[in-house]
Design an enzyme around this catalytic site. Structure first.
Site, PDB file in Angstrom:
ATOM      1  N   LYS A 133      24.520 -15.493 -10.845  1.00  0.00           N
ATOM      2  CA  LYS A 133      23.666 -16.584 -10.358  1.00  0.00           C
ATOM      3  C   LYS A 133      22.244 -16.061 -10.277  1.00  0.00           C
ATOM      4  O   LYS A 133      22.001 -14.993  -9.711  1.00  0.00           O
ATOM      5  CB  LYS A 133      24.137 -17.020  -8.956  1.00  0.00           C
ATOM      6  CG  LYS A 133      23.286 -18.138  -8.368  1.00  0.00           C
ATOM      7  CD  LYS A 133      23.733 -19.491  -8.859  1.00  0.00           C
ATOM      8  CE  LYS A 133      22.729 -20.593  -8.621  1.00  0.00           C
ATOM      9  NZ  LYS A 133      21.726 -20.757  -9.708  1.00  0.00           N
ATOM     10  N   LYS A 175      20.227  -9.928  -2.927  1.00  0.00           N
ATOM     11  CA  LYS A 175      19.772 -11.168  -2.296  1.00  0.00           C
ATOM     12  C   LYS A 175      20.939 -12.149  -2.167  1.00  0.00           C
ATOM     13  O   LYS A 175      21.189 -12.712  -1.101  1.00  0.00           O
ATOM     14  CB  LYS A 175      18.667 -11.784  -3.165  1.00  0.00           C
ATOM     15  CG  LYS A 175      18.055 -13.041  -2.584  1.00  0.00           C
ATOM     16  CD  LYS A 175      17.245 -13.835  -3.617  1.00  0.00           C
ATOM     17  CE  LYS A 175      16.185 -13.001  -4.287  1.00  0.00           C
ATOM     18  NZ  LYS A 175      15.196 -13.845  -5.008  1.00  0.00           N
ATOM     19  N   GLN A 221      18.521  -9.645  -7.494  1.00  0.00           N
ATOM     20  CA  GLN A 221      19.315 -10.840  -7.212  1.00  0.00           C
ATOM     21  C   GLN A 221      20.712 -10.485  -6.685  1.00  0.00           C
ATOM     22  O   GLN A 221      21.287 -11.226  -5.883  1.00  0.00           O
ATOM     23  CB  GLN A 221      19.411 -11.692  -8.486  1.00  0.00           C
ATOM     24  CG  GLN A 221      19.734 -13.147  -8.258  1.00  0.00           C
ATOM     25  CD  GLN A 221      18.521 -13.994  -7.839  1.00  0.00           C
ATOM     26  OE1 GLN A 221      17.436 -13.806  -8.375  1.00  0.00           O
ATOM     27  NE2 GLN A 221      18.703 -14.899  -6.905  1.00  0.00           N
ATOM     28  N   LYS A 273      19.898 -13.014 -14.068  1.00  0.00           N
ATOM     29  CA  LYS A 273      18.533 -13.532 -14.254  1.00  0.00           C
ATOM     30  C   LYS A 273      18.291 -13.691 -15.745  1.00  0.00           C
ATOM     31  O   LYS A 273      18.937 -13.026 -16.553  1.00  0.00           O
ATOM     32  CB  LYS A 273      17.507 -12.535 -13.696  1.00  0.00           C
ATOM     33  CG  LYS A 273      16.151 -13.159 -13.404  1.00  0.00           C
ATOM     34  CD  LYS A 273      16.141 -13.768 -12.024  1.00  0.00           C
ATOM     35  CE  LYS A 273      14.906 -14.576 -11.763  1.00  0.00           C
ATOM     36  NZ  LYS A 273      14.807 -14.991 -10.354  1.00  0.00           N
ATOM     37  N   ASP A 319      12.773 -20.489 -11.955  1.00  0.00           N
ATOM     38  CA  ASP A 319      11.969 -19.400 -11.409  1.00  0.00           C
ATOM     39  C   ASP A 319      10.553 -19.712 -11.890  1.00  0.00           C
ATOM     40  O   ASP A 319      10.255 -20.865 -12.241  1.00  0.00           O
ATOM     41  CB  ASP A 319      12.465 -18.029 -11.902  1.00  0.00           C
ATOM     42  CG  ASP A 319      11.840 -16.863 -11.141  1.00  0.00           C
ATOM     43  OD1 ASP A 319      12.289 -16.552 -10.027  1.00  0.00           O
ATOM     44  OD2 ASP A 319      10.857 -16.265 -11.646  1.00  0.00           O
TER      45      ASP A 319
HETATM   46  P1  NDP Z   1       5.899 -21.428 -10.198  1.00  0.00           P
HETATM   47  O1  NDP Z   1       5.904 -21.338 -11.664  1.00  0.00           O
HETATM   48  O2  NDP Z   1       6.164 -22.744  -9.548  1.00  0.00           O
HETATM   49  O3  NDP Z   1       4.507 -20.925  -9.636  1.00  0.00           O
HETATM   50  C1  NDP Z   1       4.039 -19.630  -9.857  1.00  0.00           C
HETATM   51  C2  NDP Z   1       2.716 -19.526  -9.160  1.00  0.00           C
HETATM   52  O4  NDP Z   1       2.312 -18.155  -9.053  1.00  0.00           O
HETATM   53  C3  NDP Z   1       1.599 -20.246  -9.907  1.00  0.00           C
HETATM   54  O5  NDP Z   1       0.750 -20.838  -8.955  1.00  0.00           O
HETATM   55  C4  NDP Z   1       0.928 -19.079 -10.628  1.00  0.00           C
HETATM   56  O6  NDP Z   1      -0.391 -19.340 -11.054  1.00  0.00           O
HETATM   57  C5  NDP Z   1       0.963 -18.080  -9.505  1.00  0.00           C
HETATM   58  N1  NDP Z   1       0.649 -16.718  -9.908  1.00  0.00           N
HETATM   59  C6  NDP Z   1       1.084 -16.020 -10.969  1.00  0.00           C
HETATM   60  N2  NDP Z   1       0.550 -14.795 -10.971  1.00  0.00           N
HETATM   61  C7  NDP Z   1      -0.260 -14.729  -9.875  1.00  0.00           C
HETATM   62  C8  NDP Z   1      -1.106 -13.744  -9.323  1.00  0.00           C
HETATM   63  N3  NDP Z   1      -1.240 -12.551  -9.897  1.00  0.00           N
HETATM   64  N4  NDP Z   1      -1.772 -14.018  -8.178  1.00  0.00           N
HETATM   65  C9  NDP Z   1      -1.648 -15.224  -7.583  1.00  0.00           C
HETATM   66  N5  NDP Z   1      -0.877 -16.199  -8.065  1.00  0.00           N
HETATM   67  C10 NDP Z   1      -0.191 -15.946  -9.188  1.00  0.00           C
HETATM   68  O7  NDP Z   1       6.906 -20.318  -9.687  1.00  0.00           O
HETATM   69  P2  NDP Z   1       7.657 -20.169  -8.293  1.00  0.00           P
HETATM   70  O8  NDP Z   1       6.810 -20.664  -7.187  1.00  0.00           O
HETATM   71  O9  NDP Z   1       9.016 -20.692  -8.461  1.00  0.00           O
HETATM   72  O10 NDP Z   1       7.797 -18.567  -8.206  1.00  0.00           O
HETATM   73  C11 NDP Z   1       6.848 -17.748  -7.561  1.00  0.00           C
HETATM   74  C12 NDP Z   1       7.502 -16.447  -7.161  1.00  0.00           C
HETATM   75  O11 NDP Z   1       8.589 -16.712  -6.279  1.00  0.00           O
HETATM   76  C13 NDP Z   1       8.104 -15.630  -8.321  1.00  0.00           C
HETATM   77  O12 NDP Z   1       7.987 -14.261  -8.018  1.00  0.00           O
HETATM   78  C14 NDP Z   1       9.585 -16.030  -8.277  1.00  0.00           C
HETATM   79  O13 NDP Z   1      10.399 -15.047  -8.870  1.00  0.00           O
HETATM   80  C15 NDP Z   1       9.783 -16.126  -6.777  1.00  0.00           C
HETATM   81  N6  NDP Z   1      10.935 -16.903  -6.326  1.00  0.00           N
HETATM   82  C16 NDP Z   1      11.124 -18.198  -6.719  1.00  0.00           C
HETATM   83  C17 NDP Z   1      12.184 -18.926  -6.242  1.00  0.00           C
HETATM   84  C18 NDP Z   1      12.385 -20.362  -6.579  1.00  0.00           C
HETATM   85  O14 NDP Z   1      13.323 -20.960  -6.035  1.00  0.00           O
HETATM   86  N7  NDP Z   1      11.562 -20.986  -7.388  1.00  0.00           N
HETATM   87  C19 NDP Z   1      13.192 -18.307  -5.370  1.00  0.00           C
HETATM   88  C20 NDP Z   1      12.866 -16.967  -4.951  1.00  0.00           C
HETATM   89  C21 NDP Z   1      11.783 -16.312  -5.443  1.00  0.00           C
HETATM   90  P3  NDP Z   1      -0.687 -19.736 -12.602  1.00  0.00           P
HETATM   91  O15 NDP Z   1      -0.465 -21.221 -12.645  1.00  0.00           O
HETATM   92  O16 NDP Z   1      -2.094 -19.334 -12.792  1.00  0.00           O
HETATM   93  O17 NDP Z   1       0.267 -18.969 -13.456  1.00  0.00           O
HETATM   94  O1  2IT Z   2      14.536 -15.496  -7.403  1.00  0.00           O
HETATM   95  C1  2IT Z   2      15.325 -16.393  -7.051  1.00  0.00           C
HETATM   96  O2  2IT Z   2      16.097 -16.228  -6.104  1.00  0.00           O
HETATM   97  C2  2IT Z   2      15.296 -17.672  -7.767  1.00  0.00           C
HETATM   98  N1  2IT Z   2      14.476 -17.820  -8.665  1.00  0.00           N
HETATM   99  C3  2IT Z   2      16.285 -18.738  -7.443  1.00  0.00           C
HETATM  100  C4  2IT Z   2      17.584 -18.496  -8.154  1.00  0.00           C
HETATM  101  C5  2IT Z   2      18.592 -19.608  -8.037  1.00  0.00           C
HETATM  102  O3  2IT Z   2      19.655 -19.441  -8.664  1.00  0.00           O
HETATM  103  O4  2IT Z   2      18.360 -20.616  -7.366  1.00  0.00           O
END
Ligand code: NDP
Ligand code: 2IT
Length: 449
Positions: free
Chosen positions: A93, A117, A114, A129, A169
């Site tokens: 997952k 987590k 992962q 992943k 992600d």
């Molecule tokens: P999104 O694609 O929705 O958003 C990513 C964001 O991060 C964008 O605003 C992007 O900007 C920004 N970004 C990228 N690089 C940088 C940087 N160097 N400094 C500041 N901002 C930056 O992704 P998510 O919000 O889903 O994911 C964000 C993080 O959270 C990742 O590390 C992901 O692995 C983690 N995560 C996500 C989960 C989920 O459920 N979605 C769960 C757990 C963790 P730009 O538009 O310029 O690229």
């Molecule tokens: O980093 C993460 O935990 C995620 N991007 C979410 C993974 C998931 O299966 O919901």
């Protein structure tokens, strides 16, 4: 801390040899092995069964060609990946990341994290992943659809609702999950919960969109409560403005904090009056625009080019929600010098090993990603449950379960930190608690691969 245990050092050396130059993966492995030193000393049974050697090697690593045709009729080629890292406690997952930076090292570090987590959530999910070096930014909806269909045509051979369940992600949100789901359904001729983060029309769960950001704040709430403190009146900096960042900002505001800055990979906005989240949502979710546009729309706010500058803004709580290694040693020192009392990771591995050491030395509250951002995958697990029982839960039901899960993760990680003789070190606590459940399952299942 430093990795000095001879046996674990030899495990790490093998990982280095097998994965040359894969710096993010090596960083993630180093951090976990470092935390596991007291376990290796106490648990000879795990050493004898080779659990440490086995857990750092993916069960399966798939890399494949993804060809698609762009709007001008030109053939484009990207590379797709799926790492199926560990299935000891459940089907693989984990999310899919679409970003130009995606490579084997990035996918392996994310898949490795992962494992632990997912174990911490208490739900039956293994670690996986995937993703591609395809960047949806600047592509038309038609291009994104054709890419997703081509990507899924290969990925479908390797996944299934009881085998491997991908999700979103970075770069993979509701739009991409929809195209991927549609193609899987066509290929398999089955309507199953093979992906999570689905639309509410197609078996998705309420509160999945909000889950990672909300869960992060629920985790911070627990960390603060242990110090008789709360979000009320705190100044918060949230990096990024994607899915995780937006809903972290929303929940922090609901809990009484003032969020003064957000960013994207180009730069950051500072709004001393407090971020107007409706403006951010319009720019980011509706228009797919850039954060700099916020300053043009909100008087009194300022945009500065360069994303790492956000860590120079004084705050009580910092929530990095962008990407790996966005807080280096210097940024960590600046945060601490400016009075920051709590850092919790919404992104995966946003703090370098050196930055974590700075937070440890300063004795501030530090919530590591594996624990603090586990809310997203937790609600993915709840989405799988709802798909299996063919019954949707209300927003309130899912949100209540999410709050319970985040509380449990905090308390289990804290308890493990105490047991390991490092009370309050949640890096050690989360790594050890996450590891033990998987390790015991591996031990019980015998050595087959
Ligand atoms: P999104 O694609 O929705 O958003 C990513 C964001 O991060 C964008 O605003 C992007 O900007 C920004 N970004 C990228 N690089 C940088 C940087 N160097 N400094 C500041 N901002 C930056 O992704 P998510 O919000 O889903 O994911 C964000 C993080 O959270 C990742 O590390 C992901 O692995 C983690 N995560 C996500 C989960 C989920 O459920 N979605 C769960 C757990 C963790 P730009 O538009 O310029 O690229
Ligand atoms: O980093 C993460 O935990 C995620 N991007 C979410 C993974 C998931 O299966 O919901």
């Amino acid at each position: 801390m430093a990795l000095t245990n001879e046996y674990l050092l030899s495990v790490y050396e093998t990982v280095k040899k097998r994965n040359p130059g894969e710096s993010e993966f090596l960083q993630a492995v180093y951090e976990v092995l470092d935390s596991l030193q007291p376990v290796a000393e106490k648990r000879k049974d795990l050493v004898d069964a080779g659990v440490f050697e086995r857990i750092v090697e993916p069960e399966r690593f798939i890399s494949f060609r993804v060809s698609w045709v762009d709007d001008s009729g030109k053939v484009r080629v990207n590379r797709g990946y799926r790492v199926q890292f560990n299935s000891a406690i459940g089907p693989y997952k984990g999310g899919l990341r679409f970003n130009a930076s995606v490579c084997a090292s990035e996918i392996k570090f994310l898949g490795f994290e992962q494992i632990f987590k997912n174990s911490l959530t208490g739900l039956p999910m293994g670690g996986g992943k995937g993703g591609s070096d395809f960047d949806p930014k600047g592509k038309s909806d038609g291009e994104v659809m054709r890419f997703c269909q081509s990507f899924m045509t290969e990925l479908a051979k390797h996944i299934g609702p009881d085998t491997d369940v991908p999700a979103g992600d970075k770069g993979v949100g509701a739009r991409e999950i929809g195209y991927l789901f549609g193609q899987y359904k066509r290929l398999a001729n089955e309507y199953t919960g093979v992906l999570t983060g689905k639309s509410l029309y197609s078996g998705g769960s309420l509160a999945r969109t909000e889950a990672t950001g909300y869960g992060l704040c629920y985790f911070v709430k627990e960390m603060l409560a242990a110090k008789n403190d709360s979000f009320e009146g705190k100044t918060v900096v949230v990096s990024a403005s994607g899915n995780v960042a937006i809903f972290a900002c929303e929940k922090a505001q609901q809990l009484g904090a003032r969020v003064v800055a957000m960013s994207d990979s180009n730069g950051y906005v500072y709004d001393p009056d407090g971020i107007k989240l409706d403006v951010v949502k319009k720019i980011k979710l509706e228009e797919r625009g850039r954060i700099r546009e916020y300053a043009a729309r909100v008087p009194g706010s300022v945009y500065t080019e360069g994303s790492s500058g956000i860590w120079t803004i004084p705050c009580d709580i910092a929530l990095p929600c962008g990407t790996q290694n966005e807080i280096d040693e210097n940024s960590a020192r600046t945060l601490v010098a400016n009075g920051c009392k709590c850092v919790a990771e919404g992104a995966n591995m946003p703090s370098t090993l050196e930055a974590i050491e700075v937070f440890r030395e300063a004795g501030i509250l530090f919530g590591p990603a594996k624990a603090a951002n586990a809310g997203g995958v937790s609600v993915s697990g709840l989405e799988m449950t709802q798909n299996s029982i063919r019954l949707p839960w209300t927003f309130e039901e899912v949100d209540a379960k999410l709050q319970d899960i985040m509380k449990n993760i905090y308390h289990n990680a804290y308890a493990a930190s105490v047991e390991m003789g490092r009370p309050g070190d949640l890096v050690v606590g989360a790594n050890v608690a996450g590891f033990l459940k998987v390790a015991n399952a591996m031990l019980w299942q015998g050595i087959a691969y």
